[in-house]
Design a protein around this motif. Sequence first.
Motif, PDB file in Angstrom:
ATOM      1  N   PRO A 182      36.998  26.475  49.377  1.00  0.00           N
ATOM      2  CA  PRO A 182      37.688  27.404  48.192  1.00  0.00           C
ATOM      3  C   PRO A 182      36.865  26.695  46.831  1.00  0.00           C
ATOM      4  CG  PRO A 182      38.996  26.782  49.599  1.00  0.00           C
ATOM      5  CD  PRO A 182      37.782  26.358  50.771  1.00  0.00           C
ATOM      6  N   ALA A 183      36.565  25.321  46.912  1.00  0.00           N
ATOM      7  CA  ALA A 183      35.891  24.830  45.894  1.00  0.00           C
ATOM      8  C   ALA A 183      34.838  25.852  45.404  1.00  0.00           C
ATOM      9  CB  ALA A 183      35.603  23.588  46.436  1.00  0.00           C
ATOM     10  N   LEU A 184      34.440  26.081  46.258  1.00  0.00           N
ATOM     11  CA  LEU A 184      33.027  27.148  46.365  1.00  0.00           C
ATOM     12  C   LEU A 184      33.482  28.052  45.290  1.00  0.00           C
ATOM     13  CD1 LEU A 184      29.777  28.435  46.014  1.00  0.00           C
ATOM     14  CD2 LEU A 184      29.912  28.318  48.376  1.00  0.00           C
ATOM     15  N   SER A 185      34.352  28.853  46.124  1.00  0.00           N
ATOM     16  CA  SER A 185      34.911  30.279  46.040  1.00  0.00           C
ATOM     17  C   SER A 185      35.261  30.438  44.381  1.00  0.00           C
ATOM     18  CB  SER A 185      35.318  30.789  46.786  1.00  0.00           C
ATOM     19  OG  SER A 185      36.518  32.249  46.716  1.00  0.00           O
ATOM     20  N   PHE A 186      36.950  29.616  44.937  1.00  0.00           N
ATOM     21  CA  PHE A 186      37.743  29.868  43.180  1.00  0.00           C
ATOM     22  C   PHE A 186      36.749  28.943  42.122  1.00  0.00           C
ATOM     23  CE2 PHE A 186      41.478  28.294  46.061  1.00  0.00           C
ATOM     24  CZ  PHE A 186      41.356  30.000  46.256  1.00  0.00           C
ATOM     25  N   GLY A 187      35.652  28.488  42.309  1.00  0.00           N
ATOM     26  CA  GLY A 187      34.799  27.875  41.587  1.00  0.00           C
ATOM     27  C   GLY A 187      33.787  28.919  40.698  1.00  0.00           C
ATOM     28  N   LEU A 188      33.323  29.713  41.535  1.00  0.00           N
ATOM     29  CA  LEU A 188      32.623  30.913  41.303  1.00  0.00           C
ATOM     30  C   LEU A 188      33.760  32.523  40.465  1.00  0.00           C
ATOM     31  CD1 LEU A 188      30.084  31.298  44.226  1.00  0.00           C
ATOM     32  CD2 LEU A 188      29.864  31.171  42.000  1.00  0.00           C
ATOM     33  N   VAL A 189      35.078  32.491  41.051  1.00  0.00           N
ATOM     34  CA  VAL A 189      36.021  34.007  39.928  1.00  0.00           C
ATOM     35  C   VAL A 189      35.560  33.191  38.780  1.00  0.00           C
ATOM     36  CG1 VAL A 189      38.576  33.941  39.390  1.00  0.00           C
ATOM     37  CG2 VAL A 189      37.188  33.608  42.543  1.00  0.00           C
ATOM     38  N   PRO A 190      35.880  32.177  37.633  1.00  0.00           N
ATOM     39  CA  PRO A 190      35.579  32.176  36.522  1.00  0.00           C
ATOM     40  C   PRO A 190      34.325  33.304  35.949  1.00  0.00           C
ATOM     41  CG  PRO A 190      36.408  29.699  36.745  1.00  0.00           C
ATOM     42  CD  PRO A 190      36.373  30.794  38.105  1.00  0.00           C
ATOM     43  N   VAL A 191      34.045  31.819  36.804  1.00  0.00           N
ATOM     44  CA  VAL A 191      32.189  32.471  36.132  1.00  0.00           C
ATOM     45  C   VAL A 191      31.710  33.564  36.341  1.00  0.00           C
ATOM     46  CG1 VAL A 191      29.392  31.442  36.778  1.00  0.00           C
ATOM     47  CG2 VAL A 191      31.462  30.282  36.659  1.00  0.00           C
ATOM     48  N   VAL A 192      31.948  34.183  37.371  1.00  0.00           N
ATOM     49  CA  VAL A 192      31.540  35.570  37.291  1.00  0.00           C
ATOM     50  C   VAL A 192      32.304  36.328  36.429  1.00  0.00           C
ATOM     51  CG1 VAL A 192      31.082  37.582  39.038  1.00  0.00           C
ATOM     52  CG2 VAL A 192      30.961  35.347  39.747  1.00  0.00           C
ATOM     53  N   GLY A 193      33.993  36.352  36.668  1.00  0.00           N
ATOM     54  CA  GLY A 193      34.797  37.459  35.883  1.00  0.00           C
ATOM     55  C   GLY A 193      34.343  37.414  34.341  1.00  0.00           C
ATOM     56  N   THR A 194      34.222  35.732  33.835  1.00  0.00           N
ATOM     57  CA  THR A 194      33.811  36.417  32.556  1.00  0.00           C
ATOM     58  C   THR A 194      32.617  36.836  32.541  1.00  0.00           C
ATOM     59  OG1 THR A 194      34.779  33.785  32.803  1.00  0.00           O
ATOM     60  CG2 THR A 194      32.973  34.590  30.890  1.00  0.00           C
ATOM     61  N   PHE A 195      31.145  36.785  32.965  1.00  0.00           N
ATOM     62  CA  PHE A 195      30.287  37.525  33.410  1.00  0.00           C
ATOM     63  C   PHE A 195      30.230  38.979  33.106  1.00  0.00           C
ATOM     64  CE2 PHE A 195      26.271  40.096  35.448  1.00  0.00           C
ATOM     65  CZ  PHE A 195      25.116  39.282  34.450  1.00  0.00           C
ATOM     66  N   ILE A 196      31.631  39.358  33.948  1.00  0.00           N
ATOM     67  CA  ILE A 196      31.478  41.265  33.554  1.00  0.00           C
ATOM     68  C   ILE A 196      32.232  41.058  32.939  1.00  0.00           C
ATOM     69  CG2 ILE A 196      33.427  42.180  35.423  1.00  0.00           C
ATOM     70  CD1 ILE A 196      32.212  40.990  37.862  1.00  0.00           C
ATOM     71  N   GLY A 197      33.486  40.659  32.235  1.00  0.00           N
ATOM     72  CA  GLY A 197      34.615  40.681  31.203  1.00  0.00           C
ATOM     73  C   GLY A 197      35.602  41.528  32.122  1.00  0.00           C
ATOM     74  N   GLY A 198      36.442  41.966  30.164  1.00  0.00           N
ATOM     75  CA  GLY A 198      37.975  42.632  30.932  1.00  0.00           C
ATOM     76  C   GLY A 198      39.480  41.595  30.242  1.00  0.00           C
ATOM     77  N   LYS A 199      39.954  42.252  30.110  1.00  0.00           N
ATOM     78  CA  LYS A 199      41.600  41.566  30.246  1.00  0.00           C
ATOM     79  C   LYS A 199      41.837  41.171  30.992  1.00  0.00           C
ATOM     80  CE  LYS A 199      42.545  44.789  25.465  1.00  0.00           C
ATOM     81  NZ  LYS A 199      43.391  45.804  25.980  1.00  0.00           N
ATOM     82  N   PRO A 200      43.100  39.903  30.725  1.00  0.00           N
ATOM     83  CA  PRO A 200      43.687  39.212  31.473  1.00  0.00           C
ATOM     84  C   PRO A 200      43.554  39.970  33.241  1.00  0.00           C
ATOM     85  CG  PRO A 200      43.610  37.597  29.749  1.00  0.00           C
ATOM     86  CD  PRO A 200      43.078  38.897  29.751  1.00  0.00           C
ATOM     87  N   VAL A 201      44.843  41.126  32.672  1.00  0.00           N
ATOM     88  CA  VAL A 201      45.492  41.344  33.851  1.00  0.00           C
ATOM     89  C   VAL A 201      44.518  42.324  34.311  1.00  0.00           C
ATOM     90  CG1 VAL A 201      47.104  43.593  34.018  1.00  0.00           C
ATOM     91  CG2 VAL A 201      47.881  41.670  31.933  1.00  0.00           C
ATOM     92  N   GLN A 202      43.534  42.907  33.605  1.00  0.00           N
ATOM     93  CA  GLN A 202      42.088  43.699  34.537  1.00  0.00           C
ATOM     94  C   GLN A 202      41.636  43.054  35.670  1.00  0.00           C
ATOM     95  OE1 GLN A 202      40.296  45.206  30.769  1.00  0.00           O
ATOM     96  NE2 GLN A 202      42.224  47.085  30.782  1.00  0.00           N
ATOM     97  N   GLN A 203      40.867  41.694  35.215  1.00  0.00           N
ATOM     98  CA  GLN A 203      40.334  41.096  35.845  1.00  0.00           C
ATOM     99  C   GLN A 203      41.397  40.785  37.685  1.00  0.00           C
ATOM    100  OE1 GLN A 203      39.902  37.655  32.572  1.00  0.00           O
ATOM    101  NE2 GLN A 203      37.906  38.035  33.039  1.00  0.00           N
ATOM    102  N   THR A 204      42.907  40.576  36.844  1.00  0.00           N
ATOM    103  CA  THR A 204      43.623  39.992  37.808  1.00  0.00           C
ATOM    104  C   THR A 204      43.952  41.138  38.602  1.00  0.00           C
ATOM    105  OG1 THR A 204      44.340  38.931  36.069  1.00  0.00           O
ATOM    106  CG2 THR A 204      45.774  39.483  38.212  1.00  0.00           C
ATOM    107  N   MET A 205      43.938  42.541  37.990  1.00  0.00           N
ATOM    108  CA  MET A 205      43.463  43.376  38.792  1.00  0.00           C
ATOM    109  C   MET A 205      42.835  43.995  39.761  1.00  0.00           C
ATOM    110  SD  MET A 205      45.306  46.243  40.085  1.00  0.00           S
ATOM    111  CE  MET A 205      46.187  46.595  39.459  1.00  0.00           C
ATOM    112  N   GLY A 206      40.779  44.016  39.421  1.00  0.00           N
ATOM    113  CA  GLY A 206      40.383  43.567  39.777  1.00  0.00           C
ATOM    114  C   GLY A 206      39.774  42.732  40.930  1.00  0.00           C
ATOM    115  N   ILE A 207      40.383  41.146  40.734  1.00  0.00           N
ATOM    116  CA  ILE A 207      40.315  40.308  42.095  1.00  0.00           C
ATOM    117  C   ILE A 207      41.520  40.331  43.003  1.00  0.00           C
ATOM    118  CG2 ILE A 207      41.219  38.046  42.735  1.00  0.00           C
ATOM    119  CD1 ILE A 207      40.424  37.428  39.919  1.00  0.00           C
ATOM    120  N   SER A 208      42.621  41.604  43.032  1.00  0.00           N
ATOM    121  CA  SER A 208      43.843  42.008  43.652  1.00  0.00           C
ATOM    122  C   SER A 208      42.759  42.916  44.492  1.00  0.00           C
ATOM    123  CB  SER A 208      45.119  42.391  42.832  1.00  0.00           C
ATOM    124  OG  SER A 208      45.455  40.896  42.645  1.00  0.00           O
ATOM    125  N   ILE A 209      42.071  43.327  43.574  1.00  0.00           N
ATOM    126  CA  ILE A 209      41.421  44.828  44.492  1.00  0.00           C
ATOM    127  C   ILE A 209      40.312  44.349  45.092  1.00  0.00           C
ATOM    128  CG2 ILE A 209      40.214  46.540  44.493  1.00  0.00           C
ATOM    129  CD1 ILE A 209      41.179  47.470  41.965  1.00  0.00           C
TER     130      ILE A 209
END
Length: 288
Positions: A12-39
């Motif tokens: 999880p340290a590796l995985s959760f650490g990459l989440v904000p990095v990759v999410g920021t790189f892709i972009g989107g609003k908070p709810v859209q980023q959360t939906m993307g993670i959920s999908i």
Amino acid sequence: MNVTDWLIAFIPALSFGLVPVVGTFIGGKPVQQTMGISIGAFVFALIVVLIRKPELNTHIFLISFISGILWAIGSIGQFKGITYLGVARATPIMNGGQIIGTSLVGIALGDWASSQAKIYGFLALILIIIGIIFTSYQEKSGEENIQWKKGILINLIGVLGFTFYVGIIKYFKIDGWSSILPQSIGQIVATFLFGWLIFKTKTLTKVSLKNGIVGIIWACGNLALLISQSKLGLATAYPIGQAAVIVSVFGGVYINKEQKTTKEWKYSLSGIIIICLGLFMIYQAGNN
């Protein structure tokens, strides 16, 4: 407790650490980023269930579904908290709050049973929180629009969501393999409803689908966390996952091209060393 259990706990340290990095790189609003993670989590869970065929019944589905709703509250709270306070202020509150919350829940459920384990454990929590504060340090640059009341409130709501999304799974002793599919369904349903009713934002967009890759990364860490907390205890497994901040620091610089001043690098590296000391204390707590 064997070496494999500890190695799984560090995924999880590796995985959760990459989440904000990759999410920021892709972009989107908070709810859209959360939906993307959920999908992405749903796709990952569906594949796992088809291969593994874990036990699924009404009880498991309902509790895991609620866990997914709690995670959605935590995730949206985390992203919204950053918009009110900025990363440097929101990160210590979220990560520190999660560590304290999950550790207290874990202790209430029987983790760190001996006095010696509790001493090592609480020392570890203090060190990890201090380390997170150091790694999140940013020098002031121009005027900052900080909304403290809203920021702290939404962060605390996020902390409660993240704390109880894993706490409820441990309390009801649900296997990680069994929980991930109904949990991911709960994440999607809750995120859609929050986006529609509260934020008045489209949740299912192209950028949401792009963030699906973030969901697969997150899902790997989530499954590892659920497995490791059943082996090592919630009070041990969750704080280890917060070492994700180390991955985020380097990922932000080398992937998102964030700039750090010399002073910020000194604080970050000091924080990483302190977090590593905290992880050693966690190891000691888990073996006493």
